[in-house]
Design an enzyme around this catalytic site. Structure first.
Site, PDB file in Angstrom:
ATOM      1  N   CYS A  27       0.821  -1.206   0.000  1.00  0.00           N
ATOM      2  CA  CYS A  27       0.000   0.000   0.000  1.00  0.00           C
ATOM      3  C   CYS A  27       0.854   1.253   0.000  1.00  0.00           C
ATOM      4  O   CYS A  27       2.043   1.211   0.314  1.00  0.00           O
ATOM      5  CB  CYS A  27      -1.007   0.006   1.154  1.00  0.00           C
ATOM      6  SG  CYS A  27      -0.301   0.051   2.799  1.00  0.00           S
ATOM      7  N   CYS A  28       0.238   2.362  -0.395  1.00  0.00           N
ATOM      8  CA  CYS A  28       0.892   3.661  -0.428  1.00  0.00           C
ATOM      9  C   CYS A  28       2.054   3.624  -1.422  1.00  0.00           C
ATOM     10  O   CYS A  28       1.867   3.286  -2.576  1.00  0.00           O
ATOM     11  CB  CYS A  28       1.318   4.051   0.988  1.00  0.00           C
ATOM     12  SG  CYS A  28       1.796   5.779   1.173  1.00  0.00           S
ATOM     13  N   ILE A  29       3.279   3.897  -0.990  1.00  0.00           N
ATOM     14  CA  ILE A  29       4.438   3.930  -1.886  1.00  0.00           C
ATOM     15  C   ILE A  29       5.049   2.549  -2.104  1.00  0.00           C
ATOM     16  O   ILE A  29       5.819   2.340  -3.053  1.00  0.00           O
ATOM     17  CB  ILE A  29       5.507   4.919  -1.350  1.00  0.00           C
ATOM     18  CG1 ILE A  29       6.621   5.210  -2.377  1.00  0.00           C
ATOM     19  CG2 ILE A  29       6.130   4.393  -0.045  1.00  0.00           C
ATOM     20  CD1 ILE A  29       6.164   5.964  -3.595  1.00  0.00           C
TER      21      ILE A  29
END
Length: 224
Positions: A135-137
């Site tokens: 998730c995210c980066i």
């Protein structure tokens, strides 16, 4: 017995480690799904330490494993000791530590180097056909290692809601397919068993980020 899921952390704090709310959401949702989390982090120095009140680097030195232990309440293992054979899935929360301590994405973008330990772990789960949640980066790790994979970091057009959308364009340059998704949605690459969601790549209410991570975790456990 519930599924055993490795959670790999990159420190403690959004600007120089793992994003704490994302990490906590992963652990809460794994518990809700009846899965057992095993938390790992590399025993290495952080790239730098950031004063989170100012957003500025300091002269301090900190260790990724020691800092990650704060989130894991001390129940953590050195990433070098991870054995894929005893685990059913892998999840890596986001935070700038992924781009600073697990890789050099923060300074080198698509030309980054991924830590050998992290790359070996990702490749081991992939080779064993065990699901990987990002998730995210953290989807940038998969973009670098698995050419042609399908991922989401949210949207690919920069705006106030999606301030990091250029990440999607860079991932496309690595040869992966980026799929635009809202913060509460996930994308599943069934061929590679990759489950991704944007989390704090989006300026969204925290409960929406929490819900998106919940869907990611639920799908990872289902695929395990």
């Amino acid at each position: 017995m519930g599924k055993k899921v490795a959670v790999v952390l990159a420190g403690c704090g959004v600007y120089d480690g793992s994003e704490i709310h994302e990490s906590s959401a992963v652990l809460v949702h794994l518990s809700r799904e009846g899965a057992q989390a095993e938390v790992y982090a590399p025993d290495v120095d952080q790239m730098h330490v950031v004063d989170h009140t100012k957003g500025q680097p300091t002269q301090e030195k900190r260790n990724v494993l020691v800092e990650s232990a704060r989130i894991a309440r001390g129940n953590i293992k050195d990433l070098a000791k991870l054995d894929v054979n005893g685990l059913d899935a892998l999840i890596i929360p986001g935070g700038f530590g992924v781009a600073k301590n697990l890789s050099t994405w923060a300074t080198q973008g698509k030309n980054c180097i991924i830590s050998k330990e992290v790359e070996d772990v990702l490749k081991a789960f992939h080779a064993a056909k065990k699901p990987i949640g990002l998730c995210c980066i953290s989807p940038v790790l998969a973009a670098k290692i698995f050419p042609g994979c399908e991922l989401t970091v949210g949207h690919d057009t920069e705006c106030e809601k999606w301030p990091y959308a250029k990440t999607a364009e860079t991932m496309k340059e690595l040869g992966c397919k980026h799929v635009n998704k809202h913060v509460t949605e996930i994308h599943v690459d069934t061929r590679n068993k990759l489950v991704t969601t944007s989390a704090f790549m989006c300026n969204a209410p925290i409960h929406e980020i929490y819900d998106g991570i919940g869907k990611m975790v639920k799908e990872v456990v289902r695929l395990a």
